[in-house]
Write a protein that holds these residues in place. Structure first.
Motif, PDB file in Angstrom:
ATOM      1  N   MET A   1      13.300  32.795  12.865  1.00 45.37           N
ATOM      2  CA  MET A   1      13.805  32.462  11.792  1.00 45.37           C
ATOM      3  C   MET A   1      14.955  33.825  11.683  1.00 45.37           C
ATOM      4  O   MET A   1      14.855  34.839  11.617  1.00 45.37           O
ATOM      5  CB  MET A   1      13.626  33.003   9.845  1.00 45.37           C
ATOM      6  N   ILE A   2      16.696  32.513  11.743  1.00 44.32           N
ATOM      7  CA  ILE A   2      17.379  34.068  11.622  1.00 44.32           C
ATOM      8  C   ILE A   2      17.873  34.601  10.337  1.00 44.32           C
ATOM      9  O   ILE A   2      18.501  33.753  10.140  1.00 44.32           O
ATOM     10  CB  ILE A   2      18.723  33.533  12.147  1.00 44.32           C
ATOM     11  N   VAL A   3      17.982  36.134  10.135  1.00 43.30           N
ATOM     12  CA  VAL A   3      17.979  36.341   8.525  1.00 43.30           C
ATOM     13  C   VAL A   3      19.442  37.305   9.022  1.00 43.30           C
ATOM     14  O   VAL A   3      19.899  37.586  10.147  1.00 43.30           O
ATOM     15  CB  VAL A   3      18.009  37.404   8.207  1.00 43.30           C
ATOM     16  N   SER A   4      20.934  37.209   8.373  1.00 41.79           N
ATOM     17  CA  SER A   4      21.744  38.411   8.384  1.00 41.79           C
ATOM     18  C   SER A   4      21.053  39.530   8.517  1.00 41.79           C
ATOM     19  O   SER A   4      20.729  40.038   7.227  1.00 41.79           O
ATOM     20  CB  SER A   4      22.554  38.380   7.104  1.00 41.79           C
ATOM     21  N   ASP A   5      21.216  40.625   8.819  1.00 40.13           N
ATOM     22  CA  ASP A   5      21.532  42.378   8.509  1.00 40.13           C
ATOM     23  C   ASP A   5      21.646  42.622   7.243  1.00 40.13           C
ATOM     24  O   ASP A   5      21.593  44.070   6.604  1.00 40.13           O
ATOM     25  CB  ASP A   5      21.956  42.890   9.818  1.00 40.13           C
ATOM     26  N   TYR A   6      22.538  42.049   6.825  1.00 44.10           N
ATOM     27  CA  TYR A   6      23.364  42.658   5.181  1.00 44.10           C
ATOM     28  C   TYR A   6      23.148  41.941   4.125  1.00 44.10           C
ATOM     29  O   TYR A   6      23.597  41.126   4.151  1.00 44.10           O
ATOM     30  CB  TYR A   6      25.064  42.896   5.918  1.00 44.10           C
ATOM     31  N   THR A   7      21.920  42.249   3.872  1.00 37.80           N
ATOM     32  CA  THR A   7      21.182  41.454   2.859  1.00 37.80           C
ATOM     33  C   THR A   7      20.586  42.323   2.428  1.00 37.80           C
ATOM     34  O   THR A   7      19.963  43.585   2.555  1.00 37.80           O
ATOM     35  CB  THR A   7      20.871  40.559   3.275  1.00 37.80           C
ATOM     36  N   THR A  21       8.904  35.016  13.782  1.00 39.57           N
ATOM     37  CA  THR A  21       9.690  36.722  13.399  1.00 39.57           C
ATOM     38  C   THR A  21      11.017  37.011  12.654  1.00 39.57           C
ATOM     39  O   THR A  21      11.478  35.691  12.866  1.00 39.57           O
ATOM     40  CB  THR A  21       9.600  36.591  14.927  1.00 39.57           C
ATOM     41  N   VAL A  22      10.956  37.546  12.763  1.00 37.10           N
ATOM     42  CA  VAL A  22      12.584  37.514  11.692  1.00 37.10           C
ATOM     43  C   VAL A  22      13.267  38.078  13.121  1.00 37.10           C
ATOM     44  O   VAL A  22      12.995  38.862  14.151  1.00 37.10           O
ATOM     45  CB  VAL A  22      13.027  38.792  10.517  1.00 37.10           C
ATOM     46  N   VAL A  23      14.622  37.416  13.938  1.00 35.07           N
ATOM     47  CA  VAL A  23      15.747  37.895  13.940  1.00 35.07           C
ATOM     48  C   VAL A  23      16.935  38.206  13.249  1.00 35.07           C
ATOM     49  O   VAL A  23      17.854  36.738  12.524  1.00 35.07           O
ATOM     50  CB  VAL A  23      15.786  36.786  14.954  1.00 35.07           C
ATOM     51  N   PHE A  24      17.652  39.067  13.789  1.00 33.47           N
ATOM     52  CA  PHE A  24      18.791  39.434  12.392  1.00 33.47           C
ATOM     53  C   PHE A  24      20.025  40.171  13.039  1.00 33.47           C
ATOM     54  O   PHE A  24      20.156  39.448  14.723  1.00 33.47           O
ATOM     55  CB  PHE A  24      18.755  41.164  12.263  1.00 33.47           C
ATOM     56  N   VAL A  25      20.846  39.047  12.338  1.00 27.61           N
ATOM     57  CA  VAL A  25      22.159  38.729  12.923  1.00 27.61           C
ATOM     58  C   VAL A  25      22.952  40.209  12.879  1.00 27.61           C
ATOM     59  O   VAL A  25      23.107  39.878  11.887  1.00 27.61           O
ATOM     60  CB  VAL A  25      22.899  37.515  12.830  1.00 27.61           C
ATOM     61  N   ASP A  26      24.309  40.620  13.245  1.00 23.88           N
ATOM     62  CA  ASP A  26      24.573  41.708  12.550  1.00 23.88           C
ATOM     63  C   ASP A  26      25.928  40.763  11.773  1.00 23.88           C
ATOM     64  O   ASP A  26      26.206  39.611  11.892  1.00 23.88           O
ATOM     65  CB  ASP A  26      25.212  42.430  13.632  1.00 23.88           C
ATOM     66  N   SER A  27      26.969  42.189  10.897  1.00 26.28           N
ATOM     67  CA  SER A  27      27.945  40.842  10.221  1.00 26.28           C
ATOM     68  C   SER A  27      28.809  40.900  11.637  1.00 26.28           C
ATOM     69  O   SER A  27      29.118  41.985  12.321  1.00 26.28           O
ATOM     70  CB  SER A  27      28.007  42.138   8.763  1.00 26.28           C
ATOM     71  N   ASP A  41      28.224  37.641  11.670  1.00 22.67           N
ATOM     72  CA  ASP A  41      28.814  37.371  12.718  1.00 22.67           C
ATOM     73  C   ASP A  41      27.984  35.391  13.337  1.00 22.67           C
ATOM     74  O   ASP A  41      27.108  35.543  14.050  1.00 22.67           O
ATOM     75  CB  ASP A  41      28.058  38.202  13.301  1.00 22.67           C
ATOM     76  N   TYR A  42      29.041  35.507  12.829  1.00 23.36           N
ATOM     77  CA  TYR A  42      28.399  33.624  13.162  1.00 23.36           C
ATOM     78  C   TYR A  42      28.756  33.050  14.744  1.00 23.36           C
ATOM     79  O   TYR A  42      28.023  32.243  15.132  1.00 23.36           O
ATOM     80  CB  TYR A  42      29.339  32.709  12.661  1.00 23.36           C
ATOM     81  N   ALA A  43      29.023  33.632  15.315  1.00 26.74           N
ATOM     82  CA  ALA A  43      29.375  33.506  17.103  1.00 26.74           C
ATOM     83  C   ALA A  43      27.854  34.144  17.427  1.00 26.74           C
ATOM     84  O   ALA A  43      27.618  33.559  18.732  1.00 26.74           O
ATOM     85  CB  ALA A  43      30.535  34.668  17.794  1.00 26.74           C
ATOM     86  N   ALA A  44      27.641  35.257  17.269  1.00 23.90           N
ATOM     87  CA  ALA A  44      26.412  36.025  16.832  1.00 23.90           C
ATOM     88  C   ALA A  44      25.123  35.395  16.284  1.00 23.90           C
ATOM     89  O   ALA A  44      23.934  35.119  17.525  1.00 23.90           O
ATOM     90  CB  ALA A  44      26.130  37.184  16.607  1.00 23.90           C
ATOM     91  N   MET A  45      24.858  35.022  15.906  1.00 25.02           N
ATOM     92  CA  MET A  45      24.048  33.724  15.216  1.00 25.02           C
ATOM     93  C   MET A  45      24.020  32.723  16.424  1.00 25.02           C
ATOM     94  O   MET A  45      22.804  32.466  16.336  1.00 25.02           O
ATOM     95  CB  MET A  45      25.102  33.371  14.175  1.00 25.02           C
ATOM     96  N   ILE A  65      30.561  33.965  -0.360  1.00 26.85           N
ATOM     97  CA  ILE A  65      29.716  32.313  -0.132  1.00 26.85           C
ATOM     98  C   ILE A  65      30.149  32.018   1.721  1.00 26.85           C
ATOM     99  O   ILE A  65      30.892  32.462   1.918  1.00 26.85           O
ATOM    100  CB  ILE A  65      30.384  31.244  -0.396  1.00 26.85           C
ATOM    101  N   CYS A  66      28.895  32.572   1.842  1.00 27.24           N
ATOM    102  CA  CYS A  66      28.837  32.314   3.687  1.00 27.24           C
ATOM    103  C   CYS A  66      29.198  30.594   3.654  1.00 27.24           C
ATOM    104  O   CYS A  66      29.651  29.832   3.488  1.00 27.24           O
ATOM    105  CB  CYS A  66      27.261  32.808   4.587  1.00 27.24           C
TER     106      CYS A  66
END
Length: 82
Positions: A1-7, A21-27, A41-45, A65-66
């Motif tokens: 599951m992909i989760v934002s790191d800023y949360t 498994t947690v997959v963090f994506v940077d801001s 970071d939508y490209a990184a996501m 809102i994202c």
């Protein structure tokens, strides 16, 4: 599951509670181009999406809102993996 790191940690703990498994994506480096508030970071996501991805958890933070359209587009772009 992909989760934002800023949360809040609850986003990641929900994933861990499910035993996945947690997959963090940077801001974004400089934040949103209009608000300058950090968003995912939508490209990184999109790059983090694999054939093992089951969920992307969008996080609206601080009244911002994202970009749900961008998230949807990323999933559409990578749907060949499923």
């Amino acid at each position: 599951m992909i989760v934002s790191d800023y949360t809040y940690t609850a986003s990641a703990f929900a994933v861990l509670h499910c035993g996945t498994t947690v997959v963090f994506v940077d801001s974004q480096k400089d934040g949103n181009s209009i608000t300058h508030i950090p968003e995912k970071d939508y490209a990184a996501m999109e790059a983090a999406i694999t054939e093992h991805t089951k969920t992307i958890i969008p996080v609206d933070l601080g009244g911002i809102i994202c970009d749900y359209e961008r998230i949807y587009q990323a999933v559409e772009n990578e749907k060949h993996l499923f």
